[in-house]
Design a protein around this motif. Structure first.
Motif, mmCIF file in Angstrom:
data_model
loop_
_atom_site.group_PDB
_atom_site.id
_atom_site.type_symbol
_atom_site.label_atom_id
_atom_site.label_comp_id
_atom_site.label_asym_id
_atom_site.label_seq_id
_atom_site.Cartn_x
_atom_site.Cartn_y
_atom_site.Cartn_z
ATOM 1 N N GLY A 1 0.820 -1.216 0.000
ATOM 2 C CA GLY A 1 0.000 0.000 0.000
ATOM 3 C C GLY A 1 0.848 1.257 0.000
ATOM 4 N N VAL A 2 1.903 1.284 0.817
ATOM 5 C CA VAL A 2 2.737 2.493 0.858
ATOM 6 C C VAL A 2 3.471 2.666 -0.472
ATOM 7 C CG1 VAL A 2 4.825 1.448 1.886
ATOM 8 C CG2 VAL A 2 4.328 3.849 2.268
ATOM 9 N N ALA A 3 3.866 1.550 -1.098
ATOM 10 C CA ALA A 3 4.546 1.653 -2.398
ATOM 11 C C ALA A 3 3.585 2.171 -3.473
ATOM 12 C CB ALA A 3 5.105 0.293 -2.801
ATOM 13 N N ALA A 4 2.361 1.650 -3.485
ATOM 14 C CA ALA A 4 1.372 2.115 -4.476
ATOM 15 C C ALA A 4 1.002 3.575 -4.231
ATOM 16 C CB ALA A 4 0.122 1.240 -4.410
ATOM 17 N N TYR A 5 0.844 3.930 -2.945
ATOM 18 C CA TYR A 5 0.489 5.312 -2.587
ATOM 19 C C TYR A 5 1.601 6.268 -3.010
ATOM 20 C CZ TYR A 5 -0.826 9.265 0.401
ATOM 21 O OH TYR A 5 -1.172 10.509 0.872
ATOM 22 N N ASN A 6 2.839 5.869 -2.740
ATOM 23 C CA ASN A 6 3.967 6.742 -3.078
ATOM 24 C C ASN A 6 4.166 6.862 -4.585
ATOM 25 O OD1 ASN A 6 4.572 7.569 -0.523
ATOM 26 N ND2 ASN A 6 6.100 5.967 -0.154
ATOM 27 N N GLU A 7 3.891 5.787 -5.317
ATOM 28 C CA GLU A 7 3.976 5.880 -6.778
ATOM 29 C C GLU A 7 2.968 6.917 -7.283
ATOM 30 O OE1 GLU A 7 3.557 2.167 -8.853
ATOM 31 O OE2 GLU A 7 4.091 3.069 -10.778
ATOM 32 N N GLN A 8 1.784 6.893 -6.697
ATOM 33 C CA GLN A 8 0.755 7.870 -7.075
ATOM 34 C C GLN A 8 1.171 9.279 -6.654
ATOM 35 O OE1 GLN A 8 -1.829 6.944 -8.862
ATOM 36 N NE2 GLN A 8 -2.661 9.011 -8.990
ATOM 37 N N GLN A 9 1.756 9.388 -5.454
ATOM 38 C CA GLN A 9 2.224 10.701 -4.981
ATOM 39 C C GLN A 9 3.252 11.294 -5.948
ATOM 40 O OE1 GLN A 9 0.050 11.825 -2.412
ATOM 41 N NE2 GLN A 9 1.882 12.436 -1.289
ATOM 42 N N LEU A 10 4.216 10.465 -6.368
ATOM 43 C CA LEU A 10 5.263 10.953 -7.266
ATOM 44 C C LEU A 10 4.683 11.329 -8.629
ATOM 45 C CD1 LEU A 10 8.259 8.546 -6.500
ATOM 46 C CD2 LEU A 10 7.781 10.801 -5.555
ATOM 47 N N ARG A 11 3.701 10.556 -9.063
ATOM 48 C CA ARG A 11 3.073 10.869 -10.360
ATOM 49 C C ARG A 11 2.368 12.225 -10.298
ATOM 50 N NH1 ARG A 11 -0.945 6.360 -12.543
ATOM 51 N NH2 ARG A 11 0.770 4.988 -12.003
ATOM 52 N N GLN A 12 1.900 12.582 -9.102
ATOM 53 C CA GLN A 12 1.224 13.876 -8.923
ATOM 54 C C GLN A 12 2.178 14.945 -8.388
ATOM 55 O OE1 GLN A 12 -1.917 12.638 -6.302
ATOM 56 N NE2 GLN A 12 -3.164 11.805 -7.936
ATOM 57 N N LEU A 13 3.482 14.711 -8.507
ATOM 58 C CA LEU A 13 4.527 15.652 -8.073
ATOM 59 C C LEU A 13 4.380 16.006 -6.598
ATOM 60 C CD1 LEU A 13 4.613 18.033 -11.189
ATOM 61 C CD2 LEU A 13 5.811 15.872 -10.825
ATOM 62 N N GLN A 14 4.120 14.973 -5.793
ATOM 63 C CA GLN A 14 4.052 15.168 -4.351
ATOM 64 C C GLN A 14 5.079 14.263 -3.671
ATOM 65 O OE1 GLN A 14 0.012 15.940 -2.656
ATOM 66 N NE2 GLN A 14 -0.679 15.057 -4.588
ATOM 67 N N ALA A 15 5.442 14.628 -2.454
ATOM 68 C CA ALA A 15 6.485 13.890 -1.743
ATOM 69 C C ALA A 15 5.967 12.532 -1.273
ATOM 70 C CB ALA A 15 6.963 14.701 -0.550
ATOM 71 N N PRO A 16 6.833 11.510 -1.318
ATOM 72 C CA PRO A 16 6.432 10.202 -0.770
ATOM 73 C C PRO A 16 6.413 10.245 0.758
ATOM 74 C CG PRO A 16 8.716 10.144 -1.493
ATOM 75 C CD PRO A 16 8.197 11.495 -1.870
ATOM 76 N N VAL A 17 5.754 9.242 1.354
ATOM 77 C CA VAL A 17 5.675 9.168 2.819
ATOM 78 C C VAL A 17 6.366 7.881 3.286
ATOM 79 C CG1 VAL A 17 3.516 10.461 2.891
ATOM 80 C CG2 VAL A 17 3.448 7.958 2.830
ATOM 81 N N SER A 18 6.726 7.850 4.550
ATOM 82 C CA SER A 18 7.360 6.649 5.113
ATOM 83 C C SER A 18 6.291 5.597 5.417
ATOM 84 C CB SER A 18 8.104 7.000 6.399
ATOM 85 O OG SER A 18 7.166 7.377 7.390
ATOM 86 N N TRP A 19 6.761 4.356 5.654
ATOM 87 C CA TRP A 19 5.824 3.270 5.988
ATOM 88 C C TRP A 19 5.052 3.600 7.261
ATOM 89 C CZ3 TRP A 19 6.140 -0.532 10.072
ATOM 90 C CH2 TRP A 19 5.196 -1.571 9.952
#
Lengths: 241, 134
Positions: free
Chosen positions: A167-185
């Motif tokens: 979930g965190v990997a999928a969420y972060n992939e989406q965050q990066l696609r929207q030019l937003q910072a990833p989050v930690s687990w």
């Protein structure tokens, strides 16, 4: 499976043995087959949806094999698995102590708890064909007496952990696609995305269990062990058809 | 049941590692491509800079500037970024934080391409970027 059909299976011609095997195991075989078909369908639909989004964002679509290893597919599978195993874990442990008057899903009123060794055929009360660990004493009996719930609970915890990792990997992939910072687990564990995915699954599983426990008081399914016999009274508890 | 447990663990590992190398290998490839982009920026090589852009980013740049990428990219005021500070890679998306810039990339068949550059963080909002796709 009773002893008589097994004997017939063992001595019958191969064709008949296969037919008997299929008939005697049709419940498990049907659901495993249906599970694989549904998982395949989910993969095909998920791949199409994932690629639609990539193309809409001006990115390159990926192949089916690559999609199966994405966190997007992983989290969609894991969030459902964890909730299903949680449902069965709660139901298995909950029905030891909790009762429902009139429901075939409940034990008889007054039998709440782990019951006596005699009722449960353990230790000196084990029969000749009881599992070996039921006849044993000490930790083996204690573990085997709870093995169904323990395994369901363990699979729940593992799939819940897998949901958080994918979930965190999928969420972060989406965050990066929207030019937003990833989050930690650890930050993801308190995020709206994690709990939205989790609770939307939990609520439906809990509703299904509550429906089954209560509707089976008044409604019948002739021939199903999940139902009381059609003519059983609404107040009959712990009776299966 | 142990088979099911193993399947859950195997799926989690598969999904985490992904099919395109280990996380450190993917971070290494992203770092290489960003370094190539930054060298082209330092050397004033617009053709190499444009070749490093994702197609949609390049298209957006040309439409906004109403000229070819090679002309437009020199007018964007992309900063000299400095050394790489951190690299995050999730699936087909990556973010590279450099000393004076943040660059976003996406994976394509022929390598990682820049989807946004000249980016500055904003609280509770997406990065503000000098160039990005539409």
């Amino acid at each position: 499976m009773s002893a008589a059909p097994e004997t017939r299976e063992g001595t019958a011609p191969i064709g008949r043995r296969v037919r008997l095997f299929l008939r005697h195991n049709s419940l498990g075989l049907f659901f495993v087959t249906a599970f694989l078909l549904a998982l395949s369908g989910q993969a095909v639909a998920g791949h199409a949806e994932f690629n639609n989004q990539l193309v809409a964002d001006g990115l390159e679509p990926i192949g089916f094999g690559a999609y199966l290893t994405t966190s997007d597919f992983g989290v969609d599978v894991m969030e459902n698995w964890q909730s299903e195993y949680l449902q069965f874990f709660l139901y298995i442990f909950g029905t030891v102590y909790l009762l429902q008057r009139g429901s075939p899903e409940s034990k008889e009123l007054g039998r709440a708890g782990i019951e006596s060794d005699q009722d449960q055929m353990v230790g000196e009360h084990a029969a000749d064909d009881s599992p070996r660990w039921a006849a044993a004493t000490g930790w083996r009996t204690a573990v085997y007496s709870r093995s169904l719930g323990l395994v369901m609970g363990t699979i729940f915890l593992l799939s819940f952990l897998a949901q958080s990792v994918t979930g965190v990997a999928a969420y972060n992939e989406q965050q990066l696609r929207q030019l937003q910072a990833p989050v930690s687990w650890s930050a993801y564990l308190s995020s709206a995305d994690f709990w939205s995915r989790t609770l939307q699954n939990w609520q439906s599983e809990l509703l299904a269990v509550a429906s089954m426990a209560v509707l089976a008081i008044y409604l019948r399914q002739r021939g199903s062990p999940e139902s009381k016999p059609v003519g059983a009274s609404h107040s009959a508890t712990g009776v299966e058809g | 049941m142990s088979g099911r447990t193993a399947s859950v663990a195997a799926l989690a590992v598969l999904v985490t590692v992904s099919s395109c190398g280990t996380p450190s290998e993917r971070r290494g490839r992203v770092t290489e491509d960003v370094t190539r982009f930054e060298r082209a920026l330092d050397a004033g090589q617009p053709a190499q800079l444009c070749a490093a852009l994702a197609p949609s980013t390049r298209e957006e740049l040309e439409q906004a500037a109403k000229t070819r990428c090679e002309r437009a990219i020199g007018e964007q005021g992309l900063p000299r970024a400095g050394a790489v500070r951190s690299v995050d890679v999730y699936g087909g998306q990556a973010r590279v934080v450099l000393e004076h810039d943040t660059v976003f990339l996406a994976r394509f068949t022929d390598g990682w391409k820049v989807t946004a550059a000249g980016c500055r963080p904003r609280p509770q909002q997406p990065y503000q970027c000098e160039i990005k796709s539409g």
